[in-house]
Design an enzyme around this catalytic site. Structure first.
Site, PDB file in Angstrom:
ATOM      1  N   GLU A 159     -11.135   4.495   6.678  1.00 35.72           N
ATOM      2  CA  GLU A 159      -9.944   5.166   7.241  1.00 35.72           C
ATOM      3  C   GLU A 159     -10.442   6.356   8.063  1.00 35.72           C
ATOM      4  O   GLU A 159     -10.352   7.515   7.657  1.00 35.72           O
ATOM      5  CB  GLU A 159      -8.982   5.630   6.136  1.00 35.72           C
ATOM      6  CG  GLU A 159      -7.651   6.122   6.710  1.00 35.72           C
ATOM      7  CD  GLU A 159      -6.687   6.649   5.655  1.00 35.72           C
ATOM      8  OE1 GLU A 159      -7.048   6.691   4.469  1.00 35.72           O
ATOM      9  OE2 GLU A 159      -5.562   7.029   6.049  1.00 35.72           O
ATOM     10  N   HIS A 165      -9.262   1.786  -0.066  1.00 31.39           N
ATOM     11  CA  HIS A 165      -9.145   2.513   1.186  1.00 31.39           C
ATOM     12  C   HIS A 165     -10.517   2.366   1.840  1.00 31.39           C
ATOM     13  O   HIS A 165     -11.515   2.812   1.277  1.00 31.39           O
ATOM     14  CB  HIS A 165      -8.883   3.996   0.926  1.00 31.39           C
ATOM     15  CG  HIS A 165      -7.482   4.319   0.534  1.00 31.39           C
ATOM     16  ND1 HIS A 165      -6.932   3.920  -0.654  1.00 31.39           N
ATOM     17  CD2 HIS A 165      -6.509   5.015   1.195  1.00 31.39           C
ATOM     18  CE1 HIS A 165      -5.676   4.357  -0.711  1.00 31.39           C
ATOM     19  NE2 HIS A 165      -5.390   5.019   0.392  1.00 31.39           N
ATOM     20  N   GLN A 210      -9.684   9.203  -5.401  1.00 31.82           N
ATOM     21  CA  GLN A 210      -9.381   9.881  -4.128  1.00 31.82           C
ATOM     22  C   GLN A 210     -10.495  10.835  -3.666  1.00 31.82           C
ATOM     23  O   GLN A 210     -10.764  10.955  -2.482  1.00 31.82           O
ATOM     24  CB  GLN A 210      -8.071  10.662  -4.288  1.00 31.82           C
ATOM     25  CG  GLN A 210      -7.764  11.678  -3.190  1.00 31.82           C
ATOM     26  CD  GLN A 210      -6.717  11.199  -2.225  1.00 31.82           C
ATOM     27  OE1 GLN A 210      -5.605  10.836  -2.611  1.00 31.82           O
ATOM     28  NE2 GLN A 210      -7.048  11.202  -0.959  1.00 31.82           N
ATOM     29  N   HIS A 250       1.607   5.361  -2.129  1.00 35.22           N
ATOM     30  CA  HIS A 250       1.138   6.430  -3.034  1.00 35.22           C
ATOM     31  C   HIS A 250       2.336   6.990  -3.784  1.00 35.22           C
ATOM     32  O   HIS A 250       2.941   7.976  -3.369  1.00 35.22           O
ATOM     33  CB  HIS A 250       0.400   7.514  -2.241  1.00 35.22           C
ATOM     34  CG  HIS A 250      -0.877   7.029  -1.643  1.00 35.22           C
ATOM     35  ND1 HIS A 250      -2.106   7.204  -2.235  1.00 35.22           N
ATOM     36  CD2 HIS A 250      -1.110   6.304  -0.513  1.00 35.22           C
ATOM     37  CE1 HIS A 250      -3.043   6.630  -1.504  1.00 35.22           C
ATOM     38  NE2 HIS A 250      -2.458   6.077  -0.437  1.00 35.22           N
ATOM     39  N   HIS A 276       0.843  -1.214   0.000  1.00 35.17           N
ATOM     40  CA  HIS A 276       0.000   0.000   0.000  1.00 35.17           C
ATOM     41  C   HIS A 276       0.868   1.250   0.000  1.00 35.17           C
ATOM     42  O   HIS A 276       1.462   1.607   1.014  1.00 35.17           O
ATOM     43  CB  HIS A 276      -0.928   0.013   1.219  1.00 35.17           C
ATOM     44  CG  HIS A 276      -1.920   1.136   1.170  1.00 35.17           C
ATOM     45  ND1 HIS A 276      -3.275   0.933   0.994  1.00 35.17           N
ATOM     46  CD2 HIS A 276      -1.776   2.483   1.237  1.00 35.17           C
ATOM     47  CE1 HIS A 276      -3.889   2.096   0.962  1.00 35.17           C
ATOM     48  NE2 HIS A 276      -2.992   3.062   1.117  1.00 35.17           N
ATOM     49  N   ASP A 300       2.475   3.293   2.875  1.00 38.91           N
ATOM     50  CA  ASP A 300       1.460   4.304   2.559  1.00 38.91           C
ATOM     51  C   ASP A 300       2.082   5.596   2.002  1.00 38.91           C
ATOM     52  O   ASP A 300       1.785   5.984   0.883  1.00 38.91           O
ATOM     53  CB  ASP A 300       0.581   4.600   3.785  1.00 38.91           C
ATOM     54  CG  ASP A 300      -0.800   5.156   3.421  1.00 38.91           C
ATOM     55  OD1 ASP A 300      -1.079   5.349   2.221  1.00 38.91           O
ATOM     56  OD2 ASP A 300      -1.610   5.402   4.337  1.00 38.91           O
TER      57      ASP A 300
HETATM   58 FE   FE2 Z   1      -3.365   5.180   1.292  1.00 34.61          FE
END
Ligand code: FE2
Length: 430
Positions: free
Chosen positions: A213, A210, A152, A59, A57, A309
């Protein structure tokens, strides 16, 4: 008879002092005192040889952008999202590719050779997808990069997101993402999970969302994700990332939920560095930790992996591509400090993460790819404790990174001149 040999290695499963023979880029033998010669010989000297680290995971489109266009002053998730919104319109493909390649250099030096990255596909230009597809192509000789189409700004909340997600998958992204807790309502969140699982079923793709969260104990999209996974027959190819709301949920409800997650064969991906810093931000004291229930999920037979992450981006100013730092943080936050717990946090950034990414040919067995990391530590627990130095990194049997042993010189009367941080063993191993 071998192309390469690693001599006298300890393995994560507890085998000690074995030799690993490499032929045609694959592991050809693992035995004590292997006979034979090789062009390349690496002396492990009783130190740990592991399969590579795996980050399930990340970005990659945002990494190393810290300070652009300004710093996140509060360090919160909300300011991070606002900052990313300011940055997106001025991102260029070239700059994203350049930063991602630099991150991948760091990753290789840390023995991190498999990364799943969520790609923000909410901007109409889809520059992020274009850049990450180029990065995936460029790093292919040394890093396997999986790309998730990540809406997102919300799949149903953000105008155009439905079309952009489909287009990004057409461009060649590998996995269907989602962010149900960010949709306007719980009902929209559930509807987004259903729609995204349907796309995955229709296109024959995996899912990695996701999910929940948040610190809201009533954020229960993981329940919907488990149910839709079963309904669409997606068992074994769905991951739930974060699941931080489970930290705050009622225990009785969780006892039902974990069984649903196990039944659906969902892989759980926690992100301890980010969960411990971004969750609990509305709390005074006591402050919640915000990581999902890792020991309980493992005990129920769920595959749990840990992701990094973020590294030096709008959400997190720290990080260095070190999955042992991730494992160490998980051990503290969970907490998982029993001998078994400490061993399992090492698995969560190696074999469990490989399983979550459905990697073929990964592992330490005859026939597996000769992707290996020699650590300056004797066993997995010591590796986690020291965030051990990566002495050698092999990809397909080829040395792709190496480092000098970390040794310090002391200038103290009556004390040794040189110390090796990996020479401090427990008095007894239980
Ligand atoms: Fe993430």
């Amino acid at each position: 008879m071998f192309d390469g040999l690693v001599r006298n290695a300890n393995l994560p499963d507890g085998r000690k002092g074995v030799d690993i023979g490499i032929r045609d880029g694959r592991i050809a033998a693992i035995e004590m005192a292997l006979p034979g010669e090789a062009a390349t010989v690496i002396e492990a000297r009783g130190q740990l040889v592991s399969p590579p680290f795996v980050d399930p995971h990340f970005h990659m489109d945002a990494t190393l952008s810290l300070g652009l266009p300004r710093m996140n002053r509060s360090g919160t998730l909300l300011e991070g999202i606002a900052l990313w919104g300011e940055l997106k319109p001025i991102l260029t493909v070239e700059a994203m590719v350049e930063r991602a390649l630099r991150y991948c250099d760091l990753a290789v030096s840390r023995g991190l050779l498999f990364i799943r990255s969520h790609v923000d596909v909410s901007d109409p230009t889809l520059r992020t997808a274009e850049a990450m597809i180029e990065v995936r192509r460029r790093v292919k000789p040394y890093i396997d990069l999986q790309l998730v189409a990540f809406p997102q700004d919300g799949y149903l909340r953000s105008p155009g997101a439905v079309d952009l997600l489909a287009r990004s998958l057409d461009m060649g992204l590998d996995i269907v993402g989602g962010i149900p807790h960010f949709e306007r309502t719980m009902a929209d969140g559930a509807a987004s999970v259903e729609a995204l699982c349907r796309i995955a079923a229709d296109r024959g793709l995996p899912v990695d969302m996701h999910c929940d969260e948040t610190d809201d104990p009533l954020s229960r999209h993981i329940e919907t994700l488990a149910a839709e996974t079963v309904r669409f027959g997606l068992q074994g190819r769905v991951a739930g990332s974060h699941l931080t709301s489970m930290h705050s949920m009622d225990n009785y409800y969780v006892s039902k939920l974990i069984a649903l997650i196990a039944e659906a064969g969902i892989d759980v991906i926690a992100n301890p560095l980010i969960n411990i810093t971004l969750q609990g931000r509305h709390d005074t004291y006591p402050k919640r930790r915000g990581m999902t229930r890792v020991p309980e999920l493992l005990a129920a037979g769920v595959n749990v992996a840990f992701g990094h992450d973020c590294v030096m981006d709008p959400w997190y100013a720290l990080g260095s591509g070190d999955m042992l730092e991730v494992a160490s943080m998980a051990a503290h936050v969970a907490p998982m400090t029993s001998r078994e717990g400490l061993r399992s946090v090492f698995d969560a950034v190696t074999v469990n993460a490989a399983k979550a990414m459905r990697l073929d040919g990964y592992g330490l067995h005859v026939g597996a790819e000769a992707d290996l990391v020699l650590l300056q530590a004797r066993d997995p627990i010591e590796a986690v404790r020291l965030k051990a130095n990566r002495l050698a990194v092999l990809k397909g049997g080829r040395l792709v990174a190496s480092a000098e042993p970390r040794l310090s010189t002391l200038r103290l009367d009556g004390r040794p001149e040189r110390i090796d941080e990996a020479a401090y063993a427990p008095a007894a191993e239980a």
